[in-house]
Scaffold this motif. Sequence first.
Motif, PDB file in Angstrom:
ATOM      1  N   SER A 127       0.932  -1.208   0.046  1.00  0.00           N
ATOM      2  CA  SER A 127      -0.060  -0.091   0.062  1.00  0.00           C
ATOM      3  C   SER A 127       0.838   1.362  -0.113  1.00  0.00           C
ATOM      4  N   PHE A 128       0.238   2.396  -0.265  1.00  0.00           N
ATOM      5  CA  PHE A 128       1.057   3.654  -0.061  1.00  0.00           C
ATOM      6  C   PHE A 128       1.752   3.846   1.260  1.00  0.00           C
ATOM      7  N   VAL A 129       0.947   3.130   2.190  1.00  0.00           N
ATOM      8  CA  VAL A 129       1.429   3.430   3.589  1.00  0.00           C
ATOM      9  C   VAL A 129       2.863   2.895   3.658  1.00  0.00           C
ATOM     10  N   ASP A 130       2.892   1.463   3.275  1.00  0.00           N
ATOM     11  CA  ASP A 130       4.146   0.890   3.265  1.00  0.00           C
ATOM     12  C   ASP A 130       5.377   1.544   2.527  1.00  0.00           C
ATOM     13  N   TYR A 131       5.219   2.143   1.636  1.00  0.00           N
ATOM     14  CA  TYR A 131       6.289   3.030   1.274  1.00  0.00           C
ATOM     15  C   TYR A 131       6.541   4.416   2.155  1.00  0.00           C
ATOM     16  N   ASN A 132       5.512   4.732   2.650  1.00  0.00           N
ATOM     17  CA  ASN A 132       5.635   5.787   3.606  1.00  0.00           C
ATOM     18  C   ASN A 132       6.432   5.436   4.738  1.00  0.00           C
ATOM     19  N   LEU A 133       5.817   4.312   5.363  1.00  0.00           N
ATOM     20  CA  LEU A 133       6.645   3.864   6.618  1.00  0.00           C
ATOM     21  C   LEU A 133       8.237   3.295   5.966  1.00  0.00           C
ATOM     22  N   LEU A 134       8.303   2.490   5.161  1.00  0.00           N
ATOM     23  CA  LEU A 134       9.775   2.238   4.718  1.00  0.00           C
ATOM     24  C   LEU A 134      10.664   3.319   4.813  1.00  0.00           C
ATOM     25  N   ASP A 135      10.091   4.497   4.013  1.00  0.00           N
ATOM     26  CA  ASP A 135      11.176   5.525   3.883  1.00  0.00           C
ATOM     27  C   ASP A 135      11.342   6.334   5.421  1.00  0.00           C
ATOM     28  N   LEU A 136      10.308   6.074   6.243  1.00  0.00           N
ATOM     29  CA  LEU A 136      10.610   6.685   7.605  1.00  0.00           C
ATOM     30  C   LEU A 136      11.581   5.895   8.604  1.00  0.00           C
ATOM     31  N   LEU A 137      11.467   4.575   8.205  1.00  0.00           N
ATOM     32  CA  LEU A 137      12.187   3.529   8.874  1.00  0.00           C
ATOM     33  C   LEU A 137      13.762   3.826   8.475  1.00  0.00           C
TER      34      LEU A 137
END
Length: 193
Positions: A133-143
Amino acid sequence: MRMLLADQGQDWKEDIVTMDMWMKGDLKASCLYGQLPKFTDGDLTLYQSNAILRYLGRKYGLYGKDDREQAVLDVANDGVEDLRLKYIFLIYHNYEEGKAKYVKDLPTQLKPFETLLKQNQGGKAFIVGDKMSFVDYNLLDLLLVHQTLAPQCLDDFPLLSAYVARLSSRPKLKAFLASPQHTGLPINANGKQ
């Protein structure tokens, strides 16, 4: 946004804005809220990172399979953004004085994401549901950004650690993360990380 587009096999043109260009004021004056990013898709122009992410999520089928998944994705993304705001405050306003405390408190901030992963197929899938999902990309970036700030920050979170490794090894995403298009950009405009 870049990770999402790259992983989805999309091409894009990016105009890099230098601080000198931004300080001239013309671009800033042309932006709806006087800030970047500015995203154009045909005749549609969008501002605000999360509006752009949600748009791309809908466009590429990365926004959950039903209303329930979409709601949980919104909750997860709001959590990502809450942590991102704390990170941004640290980087731009309190880095020297606040870094040690921020890193010390980071496990409390990361725990909800470990919990979300555990609740979804025992952490073997994505943040929500059985597809990216779009959230996975956002979370991955932040992590990934946090791993630069505090390299051992995921050591106590086996599901998050495996999640980062699993997502980062997706072929198109792995190629993007190793490319100058990603590595050639600073993490933060002020050079702190």
